[in-house]
Design a protein around this motif. Structure first.
Motif, PDB file in Angstrom:
ATOM      1  N   VAL A  64      67.030  45.449  24.310  1.00 19.80           N
ATOM      2  CA  VAL A  64      67.059  46.602  23.414  1.00 19.80           C
ATOM      3  C   VAL A  64      67.109  46.087  21.973  1.00 19.80           C
ATOM      4  O   VAL A  64      67.641  45.006  21.707  1.00 19.80           O
ATOM      5  CB  VAL A  64      68.274  47.512  23.727  1.00 19.80           C
ATOM      6  CG1 VAL A  64      69.598  46.798  23.443  1.00 19.80           C
ATOM      7  CG2 VAL A  64      68.197  48.814  22.953  1.00 19.80           C
ATOM      8  N   LEU A  65      66.515  46.857  21.063  1.00 20.67           N
ATOM      9  CA  LEU A  65      66.447  46.494  19.650  1.00 20.67           C
ATOM     10  C   LEU A  65      67.233  47.483  18.799  1.00 20.67           C
ATOM     11  O   LEU A  65      67.259  48.680  19.098  1.00 20.67           O
ATOM     12  CB  LEU A  65      64.991  46.503  19.168  1.00 20.67           C
ATOM     13  CG  LEU A  65      64.011  45.610  19.914  1.00 20.67           C
ATOM     14  CD1 LEU A  65      62.593  45.902  19.468  1.00 20.67           C
ATOM     15  CD2 LEU A  65      64.350  44.150  19.681  1.00 20.67           C
ATOM     16  N   LEU A 110      66.802  56.920  19.385  1.00 23.11           N
ATOM     17  CA  LEU A 110      66.547  56.506  20.761  1.00 23.11           C
ATOM     18  C   LEU A 110      66.391  54.995  20.833  1.00 23.11           C
ATOM     19  O   LEU A 110      65.743  54.389  19.982  1.00 23.11           O
ATOM     20  CB  LEU A 110      65.278  57.170  21.297  1.00 23.11           C
ATOM     21  CG  LEU A 110      65.335  58.679  21.509  1.00 23.11           C
ATOM     22  CD1 LEU A 110      63.971  59.197  21.944  1.00 23.11           C
ATOM     23  CD2 LEU A 110      66.393  59.055  22.540  1.00 23.11           C
ATOM     24  N   LYS A 111      67.006  54.411  21.837  1.00 24.05           N
ATOM     25  CA  LYS A 111      66.927  52.963  22.020  1.00 24.05           C
ATOM     26  C   LYS A 111      66.287  52.676  23.381  1.00 24.05           C
ATOM     27  O   LYS A 111      66.956  52.720  24.418  1.00 24.05           O
ATOM     28  CB  LYS A 111      68.329  52.331  21.966  1.00 24.05           C
ATOM     29  CG  LYS A 111      69.075  52.575  20.663  1.00 24.05           C
ATOM     30  CD  LYS A 111      68.371  51.946  19.479  1.00 24.05           C
ATOM     31  CE  LYS A 111      69.114  52.197  18.173  1.00 24.05           C
ATOM     32  NZ  LYS A 111      68.297  51.841  17.009  1.00 24.05           N
ATOM     33  N   PRO A 112      64.987  52.426  23.400  1.00 26.14           N
ATOM     34  CA  PRO A 112      64.363  52.081  24.677  1.00 26.14           C
ATOM     35  C   PRO A 112      64.809  50.703  25.141  1.00 26.14           C
ATOM     36  O   PRO A 112      64.919  49.773  24.343  1.00 26.14           O
ATOM     37  CB  PRO A 112      62.868  52.097  24.357  1.00 26.14           C
ATOM     38  CG  PRO A 112      62.779  51.871  22.891  1.00 26.14           C
ATOM     39  CD  PRO A 112      64.024  52.453  22.289  1.00 26.14           C
ATOM     40  N   THR A 116      68.090  55.225  25.944  1.00 23.25           N
ATOM     41  CA  THR A 116      69.433  55.714  25.673  1.00 23.25           C
ATOM     42  C   THR A 116      69.475  56.160  24.212  1.00 23.25           C
ATOM     43  O   THR A 116      68.563  55.860  23.439  1.00 23.25           O
ATOM     44  CB  THR A 116      70.495  54.618  25.900  1.00 23.25           C
ATOM     45  OG1 THR A 116      70.233  53.532  24.989  1.00 23.25           O
ATOM     46  CG2 THR A 116      70.462  54.088  27.317  1.00 23.25           C
ATOM     47  N   ARG A 117      70.531  56.835  23.853  1.00 24.19           N
ATOM     48  CA  ARG A 117      70.676  57.251  22.461  1.00 24.19           C
ATOM     49  C   ARG A 117      71.810  56.445  21.839  1.00 24.19           C
ATOM     50  O   ARG A 117      72.978  56.609  22.193  1.00 24.19           O
ATOM     51  CB  ARG A 117      70.966  58.748  22.373  1.00 24.19           C
ATOM     52  CG  ARG A 117      71.004  59.268  20.936  1.00 24.19           C
ATOM     53  CD  ARG A 117      70.840  60.758  20.866  1.00 24.19           C
ATOM     54  NE  ARG A 117      69.463  61.155  21.142  1.00 24.19           N
ATOM     55  CZ  ARG A 117      69.028  62.425  21.067  1.00 24.19           C
ATOM     56  NH1 ARG A 117      69.856  63.392  20.739  1.00 24.19           N
ATOM     57  NH2 ARG A 117      67.771  62.698  21.326  1.00 24.19           N
ATOM     58  N   VAL A 151      73.629  48.934  25.101  1.00 22.77           N
ATOM     59  CA  VAL A 151      74.249  47.688  25.569  1.00 22.77           C
ATOM     60  C   VAL A 151      75.052  47.948  26.844  1.00 22.77           C
ATOM     61  O   VAL A 151      75.036  47.137  27.783  1.00 22.77           O
ATOM     62  CB  VAL A 151      75.122  47.069  24.461  1.00 22.77           C
ATOM     63  CG1 VAL A 151      75.855  45.834  24.975  1.00 22.77           C
ATOM     64  CG2 VAL A 151      74.267  46.700  23.248  1.00 22.77           C
ATOM     65  N   THR A 152      75.742  49.092  26.890  1.00 19.95           N
ATOM     66  CA  THR A 152      76.467  49.479  28.106  1.00 19.95           C
ATOM     67  C   THR A 152      75.507  49.627  29.281  1.00 19.95           C
ATOM     68  O   THR A 152      75.804  49.226  30.411  1.00 19.95           O
ATOM     69  CB  THR A 152      77.234  50.794  27.876  1.00 19.95           C
ATOM     70  OG1 THR A 152      78.172  50.607  26.818  1.00 19.95           O
ATOM     71  CG2 THR A 152      77.973  51.233  29.140  1.00 19.95           C
ATOM     72  N   LYS A 153      74.337  50.198  29.017  1.00 20.28           N
ATOM     73  CA  LYS A 153      73.321  50.367  30.058  1.00 20.28           C
ATOM     74  C   LYS A 153      72.831  49.017  30.570  1.00 20.28           C
ATOM     75  O   LYS A 153      72.613  48.833  31.782  1.00 20.28           O
ATOM     76  CB  LYS A 153      72.150  51.195  29.518  1.00 20.28           C
ATOM     77  CG  LYS A 153      71.005  51.394  30.504  1.00 20.28           C
ATOM     78  CD  LYS A 153      71.432  52.188  31.737  1.00 20.28           C
ATOM     79  CE  LYS A 153      70.253  52.441  32.653  1.00 20.28           C
ATOM     80  NZ  LYS A 153      70.674  53.127  33.909  1.00 20.28           N
TER      81      LYS A 153
END
Length: 279
Positions: free
Chosen positions: A158-159, A184-186, A202-203, A209-211
């Motif tokens: 993720v970025l 949004l964080k793809p 995720t948003r 990072v949790t994902k």
């Protein structure tokens, strides 16, 4: 006597100590600024790219023919008779085609060129396993081992910002702009064809990072596996992620690895992710 070398490009992200341990040869990609040019990992490090990225976003290019042929010549001097070149995805770079063209005309070594269809530590793990096999296996067996590891690899990243992927044409301009507006964080992966794709969204950075941690847990709980937590200018968060997964299964080998300058150009500062595979 047959002696097989393993060559890769500087997008493999393997730590220097691993490259030295297995005598893996690196073909440096190039980092190009308006008034200067560097050989990736040899003449410039990731933090230097990040420190200057507000002033100028450099471009990247293939290893030079001179550097590629220089590595081939060096292997001949070192007594190698065969070589396998494992490159980053041909969907993301012309390196595979460039090396293959030069290898076809080089007659002092028997050379096979393998498209990993991936990059970063995904590529790094394939290369490391190939290098371990190189001591007592045939070229075909080594390449088959590379294919097996490629099929096992899991991961994503993720970025903090999609700006640099958008600028580099590696993500749609509309998708990138809308993503920034909505925060949004793809979580981005690489598919079987070696191209980027969105695993999930995720948003917000913390949720992303949790994902990532949940993805590791879902995939490797109670299993034995190798993992690299990768980062681009986010070492503290990468170390924290690595610390948080110590009780998820059994980590046979773990790295916290910074992405190469050539990859960092396209992602910008603020990347965290992982590459892993079960034993």
């Amino acid at each position: 006597m047959k002696k097989i070398a393993i060559i890769t490009d500087s997008a493999c992200d393997l730590p220097d100590r691993v490259i030295k341990k297995y005598n893996i040869k690196l073909l440096p990609l190039r980092i190009i600024y308006k008034d200067r040019e560097y050989r990736d990992r040899l003449e410039i490090q990731p933090q230097e790219v990040y420190d200057n990225i507000q002033q100028e976003v450099p471009t990247t290019s293939l290893p030079t023919a001179e550097d590629i042929l220089g590595v081939f010549d060096l292997l001949v001097e070192e007594g190698y008779t065969e070589a396998i070149v494992i490159t980053l995805s041909s969907s993301l770079s012309g390196t595979f085609n460039m090396v293959k063209m030069l290898a076809n005309d080089y007659d002092k070594l028997k050379i096979r060129v393998y498209d990993s269809k991936t990059l970063g530590m995904f590529l790094g793990f394939i290369v490391k396993e190939a290098a371990i096999y190189a001591g007592n296996h045939s070229m075909e067996e080594i390449i088959q081992r590379a294919r097996v590891i490629r099929s096992k690899l899991k991961g994503g990243y993720v970025l903090k910002t999609l700006t640099y992927l958008r600028k580099g044409g590696r993500i749609g301009k509309v998708e990138g702009t809308v993503g920034e507006l909505l925060n949004l964080k793809p979580i981005i992966g690489i598919n079987d064809n070696g191209a980027y794709y969105t695993i999930t969204k995720t948003r917000g950075w913390k949720k992303a990072v949790t994902k990532l941690r949940k993805m590791i847990s879902d995939e490797f709980k109670d299993k034995k596996y190798h993992i690299a937590v990768i980062h681009g200018g986010a070492e503290e968060e990468a170390n924290a992620l690595m610390d948080s997964i110590q009780n998820i299964g059994q980590i046979a080998e773990g790295y916290v690895a910074q992405i190469s300058p050539a990859l960092g150009v396209h992602t910008g500062p603020g990347l965290i992710g992982y590459a892993a595979y079960e034993i």
